[in-house]
Design a protein around this motif. Structure first.
Motif, short mmCIF file in Angstrom:
data_model
loop_
_atom_site.label_atom_id
_atom_site.label_comp_id
_atom_site.label_asym_id
_atom_site.label_seq_id
_atom_site.Cartn_x
_atom_site.Cartn_y
_atom_site.Cartn_z
N TYR A 93 0.71 -4.05 -2.53
CA TYR A 93 1.46 -5.00 -3.36
C TYR A 93 0.45 -5.50 -4.70
O TYR A 93 -0.72 -5.46 -4.08
N PRO A 133 6.24 -2.68 -8.56
CA PRO A 133 6.79 -4.06 -8.32
C PRO A 133 5.66 -4.92 -8.19
O PRO A 133 4.41 -4.56 -8.03
N THR A 156 4.52 -9.10 -7.10
CA THR A 156 4.67 -10.42 -6.56
C THR A 156 4.05 -11.52 -7.32
O THR A 156 3.05 -11.40 -7.73
N PHE A 205 10.00 -11.64 -15.39
CA PHE A 205 9.77 -11.26 -13.97
C PHE A 205 10.96 -11.29 -13.17
O PHE A 205 11.47 -10.46 -12.61
N ARG A 221 13.46 -8.40 -13.65
CA ARG A 221 12.72 -7.12 -13.10
C ARG A 221 13.10 -7.33 -11.42
O ARG A 221 12.97 -6.26 -10.78
N ASP A 229 11.52 -9.29 -9.37
CA ASP A 229 10.26 -9.59 -8.56
C ASP A 229 10.36 -10.68 -7.78
O ASP A 229 11.03 -11.72 -8.16
N HIS A 280 6.79 -5.79 -2.30
CA HIS A 280 6.14 -7.05 -2.56
C HIS A 280 5.70 -7.84 -1.28
O HIS A 280 6.01 -7.09 -0.01
#
Length: 292
Positions: free
Chosen positions: A31, A85, A87, A105, A108, A110, A279
């Motif tokens: 991640y 991806p 975080t 974001f 997306r 996320d 994530h």
């Protein structure tokens, strides 16, 4: 006579632990933690490119501000191009100071992890009432903006008091990222008995300790990422591991650092069929399901 301890977890060597797998039979969960932070002008804490002078410290404030104005958008281009991806570790005040960043974001899909109010303060120096209020304010700000509450927490400046895990668990958080003591998630005890999961967050492959503290530059930092990834990818044949990268747009979003970082991200993306790109919250949820 024993050493003073924290009482949150017991010593447990990684060798000999039970073997589990990440979804799809993968062995390495990867991640990217992107710190989206804001800072007070003329007061408080903040990373420094150069030794700061008397407040207002325009040089370092403006250097940090570059991240949300320019650097993050360059990084977003790479995240889209490589389908990575992210975080997002967000200060709550980011929603007021630079809402377009958080909207980008959100589009997306996320994950947003709570990262305190701003990075001008530490939470570990607060008393319990003040710290509980900081957690509540941060949680509410993210809930109002995102439509749902966060379940992960990273303290600003990795700052914790002796009761932080307890307060986070009592506030409904399921995992935290402050502890860098393992390559797998670790269940921590809390006073309410429910516990909270510690998901590994990197302090070695983190651009603030590397670039700001140790004066490593972009190419060497990118090499560190590649070497760390390759080594953990090999080690993960023995047990499932977590590989994280911690980035700040005002550091790696600078053009001369972005170019080598791009090559490191391309190296990781080239292994996407053999790793779990995810994530941090997905790591926590999967580990919880395995522990259950």
């Amino acid at each position: 006579m024993g050493l003073p301890g924290h009482g949150r977890y017991q010593y447990d060597p990684i060798e000999g632990r039970r073997t589990v797998e990440w979804p799809g039979g993968k062995r390495l969960a990867v991640y990217i933690a992107l710190n989206i932070e804001v800072f007070a002008f003329g007061e408080g804490l903040g990373a420094e490119l150069a030794p700061g002078g008397p407040q207002p410290d325009v040089l370092n404030y403006a250097w940090r501000d570059y991240g949300n104005r320019v650097g993050v958008w360059r990084l977003l281009d790479e995240f889209y191009r490589l389908e990575l991806p992210v975080t997002v570790l967000a200060n709550a005040e980011t929603y007021a100071e630079c809402p377009a960043v958080m909207e980008a974001f959100r589009r997306r899909g996320d994950e947003v992890v709570a990262h305190g109010r701003t990075n001008s303060e530490r939470q570990g120096v607060l008393d319990e009432t003040e710290e509980r209020a900081l957690i509540a304010e941060t949680t509410d700000a993210i809930r109002q903006a995102e439509g749902h509450r966060p379940f992960g927490w990273l303290g600003p400046w990795i700052s914790q008091s002796r009761t932080t895990p307890d307060l986070l668990a009592e506030a409904g958080y399921s995992y935290l990222l402050d502890w860098c003591h393992d390559d797998q998630p670790v269940r921590m005890t809390t006073r309410n008995g429910g516990g909270i999961l510690s998901v590994p967050y990197p302090q070695e492959l983190n651009d603030i300790p590397a670039v700001v503290a140790r004066k490593v530059e972009g190419r060497e930092f990118a090499e560190m990422i590649v070497d760390g990834f390759d080594e953990q990818f090999e080690q993960s044949a023995r047990q499932p591991l977590v590989f994280g990268i911690a980035l700040h747009p005002y550091i790696v979003g600078q053009p001369h650092r972005l170019r080598p970082l791009r090559r490191a991200l391309e190296h990781i993306a080239a292994h996407r069929d053999r790793i779990w790109l995810c994530h941090a919250g997905e790591i926590a949820r999967h580990w919880d399901s395995v522990e259950a």
